[in-house]
Structure formats: structure tokens, C-alpha cells
Design a protein around this motif. Structure first.
Motif, PDB file in Angstrom:
ATOM      1  N   PHE A   1      15.103 -25.360 -51.415  1.00 49.36           N
ATOM      2  CA  PHE A   1      14.774 -24.355 -52.517  1.00 49.36           C
ATOM      3  C   PHE A   1      13.358 -23.674 -51.974  1.00 49.36           C
ATOM      4  CE2 PHE A   1      18.120 -25.843 -54.871  1.00 49.36           C
ATOM      5  CZ  PHE A   1      18.418 -25.002 -55.944  1.00 49.36           C
ATOM      6  N   ARG A   2      12.407 -24.594 -51.628  1.00 53.75           N
ATOM      7  CA  ARG A   2      10.987 -23.907 -51.205  1.00 53.75           C
ATOM      8  C   ARG A   2      11.153 -22.876 -50.238  1.00 53.75           C
ATOM      9  NH1 ARG A   2       7.329 -29.396 -52.028  1.00 53.75           N
ATOM     10  NH2 ARG A   2       7.131 -29.489 -54.091  1.00 53.75           N
ATOM     11  N   PHE A   3      11.967 -23.210 -49.064  1.00 54.55           N
ATOM     12  CA  PHE A   3      11.862 -22.449 -47.991  1.00 54.55           C
ATOM     13  C   PHE A   3      12.520 -21.070 -48.417  1.00 54.55           C
ATOM     14  CE2 PHE A   3      14.683 -20.721 -44.414  1.00 54.55           C
ATOM     15  CZ  PHE A   3      13.616 -20.557 -43.503  1.00 54.55           C
ATOM     16  N   LEU A   4      13.607 -21.129 -49.319  1.00 56.24           N
ATOM     17  CA  LEU A   4      14.081 -19.756 -49.537  1.00 56.24           C
ATOM     18  C   LEU A   4      13.295 -19.038 -50.467  1.00 56.24           C
ATOM     19  CD1 LEU A   4      17.782 -20.741 -50.035  1.00 56.24           C
ATOM     20  CD2 LEU A   4      16.944 -19.383 -48.258  1.00 56.24           C
ATOM     21  N   ASP A   5      12.370 -19.732 -51.298  1.00 54.96           N
ATOM     22  CA  ASP A   5      11.432 -18.852 -52.244  1.00 54.96           C
ATOM     23  C   ASP A   5      10.350 -18.428 -51.365  1.00 54.96           C
ATOM     24  OD1 ASP A   5       9.764 -18.775 -54.899  1.00 54.96           O
ATOM     25  OD2 ASP A   5       8.450 -19.857 -53.624  1.00 54.96           O
ATOM     26  N   LEU A   6       9.779 -19.010 -50.107  1.00 54.95           N
ATOM     27  CA  LEU A   6       9.112 -18.304 -49.222  1.00 54.95           C
ATOM     28  C   LEU A   6       9.730 -17.191 -48.555  1.00 54.95           C
ATOM     29  CD1 LEU A   6       6.436 -18.419 -47.281  1.00 54.95           C
ATOM     30  CD2 LEU A   6       7.803 -19.994 -45.755  1.00 54.95           C
ATOM     31  N   LEU A   7      11.080 -17.416 -48.146  1.00 55.18           N
ATOM     32  CA  LEU A   7      11.525 -16.016 -47.466  1.00 55.18           C
ATOM     33  C   LEU A   7      11.488 -14.769 -48.594  1.00 55.18           C
ATOM     34  CD1 LEU A   7      14.817 -17.235 -45.542  1.00 55.18           C
ATOM     35  CD2 LEU A   7      12.464 -16.716 -44.674  1.00 55.18           C
ATOM     36  N   GLN A   8      11.782 -15.329 -50.029  1.00 56.36           N
ATOM     37  CA  GLN A   8      11.686 -14.280 -50.777  1.00 56.36           C
ATOM     38  C   GLN A   8      10.383 -13.382 -51.051  1.00 56.36           C
ATOM     39  OE1 GLN A   8      14.054 -13.547 -53.483  1.00 56.36           O
ATOM     40  NE2 GLN A   8      13.065 -12.406 -55.026  1.00 56.36           N
ATOM     41  N   ARG A   9       9.270 -14.147 -50.802  1.00 54.96           N
ATOM     42  CA  ARG A   9       8.048 -13.769 -51.236  1.00 54.96           C
ATOM     43  C   ARG A   9       7.720 -13.001 -49.713  1.00 54.96           C
ATOM     44  NH1 ARG A   9       5.360 -16.429 -55.291  1.00 54.96           N
ATOM     45  NH2 ARG A   9       6.384 -18.238 -55.868  1.00 54.96           N
ATOM     46  N   VAL A  10       8.115 -13.313 -48.532  1.00 57.40           N
ATOM     47  CA  VAL A  10       7.778 -12.603 -47.338  1.00 57.40           C
ATOM     48  C   VAL A  10       8.703 -11.305 -47.216  1.00 57.40           C
ATOM     49  CG1 VAL A  10       7.816 -12.672 -44.950  1.00 57.40           C
ATOM     50  CG2 VAL A  10       6.964 -14.730 -46.413  1.00 57.40           C
TER      51      VAL A  10
END
Length: 444
Positions: A356-365
Motif C-alpha cells: 500500500f505504501r509503495f503504490l501510494d508513492l507511485l501515485q504521488r510521483v
């Protein structure tokens, strides 16, 4: 006193799973909630009295419908429930550059696509066969016991067949009732931000439907969503065409026009057979276990950012929580908050927090502007990115690190962000010109 407090108030234990839904605006997100029947089946199989409360069991939950291949075996889902087997995936950038995201799909694998009403009906029937009691009703409130460790919870609901108000006395409650969870509000589980997803089911002429026989398309760009993506997914005899957003909820129909325009002639001449809208949680809730009440699926906030995936996580959380309840009740004769935190939350977070944290980071980038979206599509064409994505998605586990390959990917990503910055700005400029010309042409 401690021993007395641990004794359940019913034997066998009585456990309620609430999954009330009313209008489409209250429905669970594209994952939606196969968590409820799977949890009920786990509890009923362990000998507990399990009640599945749902307002409209026959209703169709809005959902994109994609599931990872591993889910078929893990949850014993018959293959005849699958409508389409997607083997081709295409991602289109704001400038309509396309990346073939299926070049590295392992041989013999596919992305199963199904309809939620079909999957839910099967899982619901399986829960009933395992001994669960199906209750058609709308949950209106939950009375919290004065002695949280032992007294029963009172689930208040309106029976759908008789419209009478009814009360069910239970030892524990599972809230599997979507992003606008009534159960979460009753136990003050904390607010969270939600996106809105809007989807049209469109029946296409046969020759156009054949184009989408095994193809799924995803579109990114400010014209389809400022913070998500638009999609065209194949279903049984139609395609699901939709988009989602957090930042521009009042403009969701304008964004839907954007995805229809981008798909263009490929869906022209189709007939809209159903329109659906529903909320999607943006992140897990602050409190997912309160006393002997647990939240799962959308109610807990288990929808990944960037991809919007939720069906698998709803099913998995339902099973993990149900097994935790059944195991503790079998060993101690009670369900406790400490047991739920240990057997459900700790196990869940250990397995999925990083995802969940990794995909949240991708969303932000990548979703912050058209430059990032252009870079995202460029990276989607990278063989290493595709291979790592399929390793994680198809089997639902984070792919092990490959330090040198991952470092090279980081450099390629940085280069893509620089190159696509110019293209993204140009796309934004052209979009603004189109809007200005459209305003000039409006009658005064």
C-alpha cells in the motif's frame, strides 16, 4: 473477574457481518466486498453462528472487475465465473502515446475479468452452504455494550421483506459495508478521504466488441482525471468505461466525457445499459478494530492508490479477519480486541503494508501532472517494469529486490521525468488552447 469477562455471552458464538448498501452512491468501491461472504464462511465453518446482513443481495456492485490470477485458486473461484481473460493491456498517455503493457505477461497467464454480481452471488451461496444465515436488511445503528469485554452488541436493522425494525444480539461485528460504512461511524473509527468512481456499462456492436475481446485499456491525462486514470475494461457482452477522482468530484461527468472522447470511435455506436457511481477509500482508516468490532475491505480502506485495486484485498481481509475470530473463539470461547489486533491487524499489516505504501508513492510521483503521466506511460513500456509488476500483481506478493536492475530503473525513471516534462507542458498548453477556442465558439 478476568476469567468471567472472557466468556462469550452466547454459545456457539453469534457473529454478525454487516454489508448494507442503499443507492449507488453508497456502494462499495471497485473492490467492493467479497470480504463479507468469505468472512462468514470462515466463521460458519468453525461452528460459530454467523449472520450476513445485506440490504439488497441481488444488486450489482459497481466495479472494474479485474482480479489477480492467484485469486482463482486461493479462494476456489470456478473459472466459469470469469467473463474475459485479458492478455493484452494498453496504457495511453495524455498525448495519446500508447505503451503495450502485456509484452512481458508470462506465457499461459491472464488477468481474469468478471462481474461483481456474479462473483458475489457465488460467494454468498457458498457462505450459506457453510452454515451462515443470510439476512436481507438495512443496518441502521449499532448499540455498544456497557461492558465491552463481555456484553453483547445490538445490531439494529430494517428487514427488507417486512420493513419491520429488528434487533440482532451478537458477540462480535464485522463491518464490510463499504467506504461509507455505517459500522465505522458507529464505533468512531475515524474519517478518511474518498474518491468517486463513475462507470458506464456500454454494449458495443459485435465487430467493436471483438476489438476488446482480450484487451483492457487505461488512459491517463488531466482530461480524464486529475489524480487517477480512465479505463475501458471488457466484460461479458459489454465494456466498462469509467474514471475516478478525489480532487474533482463535482466534475466527474465532465471527466467521463473525457474518457469517452479519448476512446473515440472504438466505443462509438455503443448503448449504455447501466450507469454506476460509488466512493473509493483513499487510505486505511485510523482505527480498524474497536472492541469486538472489526472493519474489512472498503470499510477498512483497503483499496490501493495508483491502481485502484480492491477486490482481492476485500476478499483477503475478510478471510484473515474471519480466521482470526474463529481461531480465538475456538481456543478461548471468546472474541477480544487484543485477539483481533494480534490475529487480524498484525498479520494484515505485516503482509500488505509495504504494498500500500509503495503504490501510494507511485501515485504521488506520477499522477501530479501531465509530465508525470507521460513519464508513467514511457516506463510502462519498460520490460523490467512489466516483469516486476506482473510478479507482484499476479501472485500478490512484493517482488524480491534486484539491486542493480532497480538502480538502472531509477535512472531511467529520472530521465523519463526530464524528457516528459517538456512534452507534458506542451500537452497542457494545447489543452488550454482547445478550452479557449471552445469558449470563443459558445453562443453569447
Amino acid at each position: 473477574m478476568a476469567a468471567a469477562a472472557a466468556v462469550a455471552c452466547h454459545y456457539p458464538a453469534r457473529l454478525a457481518v454487516t454489508c448494507s448498501s442503499s443507492s449507488s452512491s453508497k456502494l462499495a468501491a471497485p473492490p467492493p466486498l467479497p470480504s463479507r461472504p468469505l468472512r462468514v464462511a470462515a466463521l460458519a465453518s468453525a461452528g460459530a453462528q454467523a449472520f450476513l446482513i445485506e440490504r439488497n443481495p441481488s444488486g450489482a456492485k459497481p466495479c472494474g472487475g479485474a482480479i489477480p490470477l492467484c485469486m482463482l485458486d486461493e479462494f476456489s473461484i470456478p473459472t466459469h465465473l470469469v467473463d474475459r481473460r485479458v492478455t493484452r493491456m494498453r496504457v495511453l498517455s495524455p498525448s495519446n502515446l500508447a505503451a503495450d503493457f502485456s509484452r512481458s505477461l508470462p506465457p499461459g497467464t491472464h488477468i481474469p475479468m468478471l462481474r461483481r454480481e456474479v462473483l458475489d452471488s457465488f460467494l454468498r451461496s457458498r457462505a450459506a452452504d457453510a452454515g451462515a444465515t443470510l439476512v436481507s436488511g438495512l443496518v441502521t445503528s449499532l448499540s455498544i455494550p456497557s461492558l465491552p469485554s463481555s456484553d453483547p452488541y445490538l445490531v439494529h436493522y430494517i428487514d427488507s421483506s417486512s420493513s419491520t425494525r429488528t434487533v440482532l444480539e451478537v458477540d462480535a461485528v464485522v463491518g464490510a459495508d463499504g467506504a461509507n460504512s455505517r459500522v465505522a461511524r458507529e464505533v468512531s473509527a475515524g474519517d478518511y478521504s474518498t474518491a468517486i468512481a463513475f462507470q458506464e456499462r456500454i454494449r458495443l456492436p459485435d465487430e467493436k466488441m471483438s476489438y476488446y475481446d482480450d484487451l483492457a485499456e487505461m488512459y491517463v491525462g488531466g482530461d480524464v482525471s486529475p489524480d487517477f486514470y480512465g479505463w475501458v475494461f471488457p466484460k461479458c457482452e459489454h465494456v466498462a468505461v469509467g474514471t475516478g477522482t478525489v480532487a474533482a468530484k463535482p466534475h466527474i461527468k465532465i471527466l467521463q466525457s473525457g474518457i469517452r472522447s479519448r476512446a473515440g470511435a472504438k466505443i462509438a455506436g455503443g448503448k449504455v445499459i447501466k450507469v454506476e457511481a460509488h466512493p473509493i477509500p483513499e487510505h486505511p482508516r485510523l482505527r480498524r478494530v474497536v472492541g469486538r468490532v472489526a472493519l474489512v475491505g472498503d470499510a477498512a480502506g483497503y483499496v490501493t492508490r495508483c491502481s485502484g485495486e480492491g477486490i482481492y484485498f476485500a476478499a483477503k481481509s475478510g478471510r484473515v479477519c474471519g480466521e482470526a475470530m474463529a481461531e480465538e473463539w475456538g481456543l478461548t470461547g471468546a472474541v477480544t480486541e487484543a485477539g483481533l489486533r494480534r490475529g487480524y491487524l498484525r498479520r494484515w499489516d505485516d503482509e500488505f503494508r509495504l504494498t500500500f505504501r509503495f503504490l501510494d508513492l507511485l501515485q504521488r510521483v506520477f499522477y501530479g501532472g501531465n509530465a508525470g503521466r507521460e513519464a508513467l506511460v514511457e516506463m510502462c513500456g519498460d520490460e523490467h517494469v512489466q516483469r516486476r509488476t506482473f510478479e507482484s500483481y499476479l501472485h500478490k506478493r512484493m517482488a524480491p529486490p534486484e539491486p542493480w536492475a532497480d538502480l538502472r530503473l531509477l535512472w531511467r525513471t529520472a530521465g523519463a521525468m526530464v524528457r516528459c516534462g517538456v512534452l507534458g507542458r506542451e500537452v497542457d498548453r494545447l489543452r488550454r488552447l482547445e478550452q479557449q477556442q471552445a469558449q470563443v465558439m459558445l453562443p453569447h
